[in-house]
Write a protein that holds these residues in place. Structure first.
Motif, PDB file in Angstrom:
ATOM      1  N   GLY A 140      -0.615   5.228  -2.829  1.00 55.55           N
ATOM      2  CA  GLY A 140       0.416   5.027  -1.819  1.00 55.55           C
ATOM      3  C   GLY A 140       0.842   6.312  -1.137  1.00 55.55           C
ATOM      4  O   GLY A 140       0.936   7.379  -1.762  1.00 55.55           O
ATOM      5  N   TRP A 166       0.829  -1.204   0.000  1.00 55.69           N
ATOM      6  CA  TRP A 166       0.000   0.000   0.000  1.00 55.69           C
ATOM      7  C   TRP A 166       0.869   1.261   0.000  1.00 55.69           C
ATOM      8  O   TRP A 166       0.564   2.236  -0.692  1.00 55.69           O
ATOM      9  N   ASP A 188       2.096   1.840  -3.467  1.00 58.64           N
ATOM     10  CA  ASP A 188       1.088   1.904  -4.519  1.00 58.64           C
ATOM     11  C   ASP A 188       1.272   3.160  -5.370  1.00 58.64           C
ATOM     12  O   ASP A 188       1.408   4.270  -4.837  1.00 58.64           O
TER      13      ASP A 188
END
Length: 297
Positions: A135, A128, A131
């Motif tokens: 992100g 995450w 990302d």
């Protein structure tokens, strides 16, 4: 065994019985599987047929396997750029948190928590973070005017991204071990150095660093072994990509064994990795100064 008087000592069966379970587990789950793996490395075992001895064909194939060579190169790069920063940052944090500062206990716990967190959970968190669109890392660099990066999707940044996550996760363990080493150093050495007029920096390089040699040696050996066994974060975050830029030896062993069902070839890879890890460990023991010559009495 005989005593000097010639009488025989009694065998302590209770003691042998108490250590037997540990040795039994070792032989059943480590030593015997190791021997079986070595045997399979000389066969064409593939789960479906009985193992057939083929000699050194698997090892000859390894010499011409460019993907295995790439995995070996990636593994060495990962180990090099993970071990040294991890040891350096762990020592710095341990030194800072060894003194009487506000929030010392909370800081120690916060840094150590990632080490005891599941690698799967940590990898998902960093997926995450990296990302490209949502992100937090790309959002942060946008604030400073930089363009967002494809951290895990660019061959030039994927391995670096995995290394950064691995350092973050394991730095707490290094810090704790260094803390134990720092607290075992006699305070009388620092008191004597202070009386002689030595500065804090001089004390660090003349007392702390030499006295931490056994601790540093232990961390180095364990870090080398752990780095060569890297797998989970690679498999979860990048699956060895992009363009095999993050695949490692253990990742290749997993793919050959449990996707291609080439157990014999995967066993040959495992044996090569075992030999390389053993050689590096023996070199550390041979040339690593363990600090046994230090005398503080």
């Amino acid at each position: 065994m005989k005593k000097k008087s010639g009488s025989r000592q009694k065998i302590d069966y209770v003691g042998y019985a108490m250590i037997a379970p540990g040795y039994l587990v070792y032989f059943l789950f480590i030593f015997i599987p190791l021997l079986i793996g070595v045997y399979y490395s000389f066969t064409n075992y593939n789960f479906y047929n009985a193992p057939e001895f083929i000699g050194l064909k698997n090892y000859t194939r390894l010499l011409h396997d460019t993907l295995f060579g790439k995995a070996m190169y990636n593994t060495f790069i990962y180990a090099l750029f993970t071990i040294l920063p991890q040891m350096f940052l762990g020592l710095v944090m341990a030194t800072l948190l060894n003194g009487k500062i506000f929030g010392r206990v909370f800081s120690r716990a916060s840094i150590y928590v990632p080490n005891v967190t599941s690698m799967v959970a940590v990898s998902m968190i960093w997926l995450w973070i990296y990302d490209p669109s949502l992100g937090i890392l790309n959002r942060a660099i946008k604030v400073f005017g930089f363009d967002p990066l494809q951290w895990l999707y660019n061959p030039n940044t994927a391995m670096m991204s995995v290394i950064i996550m691995s350092i973050w996760k394991s730095i707490g363990y290094t810090m704790i071990v260094y803390l134990a080493g720092l607290q075992s150093i006699p305070s009388s050495l620092y008191e004597a150095a202070q009386i002689d007029g030595a500065s804090k920096i001089r004390q660090f390089f003349s007392i702390t660093i030499p006295m931490l040699k056994p601790t540093t040696f232990f961390i180095l050996v364990m870090s080398c072994i752990n780095s060569f066994m890297v797998f989970e974060q690679v498999n979860i975050m990048t699956s060895g990509g992009p363009l095999n830029s993050t695949t490692t030896v253990v990742h290749q062993i997993y793919l050959r064994a449990f996707q291609d069902f080439q157990m014999g070839y995967a066993s040959a890879m495992a044996v090569v990795l075992f030999v390389i890890t053993l050689i590096i460990t023996l070199l550390n023991f041979r040339y690593g100064n363990q600090g046994d010559d230090l005398d503080v009495d």
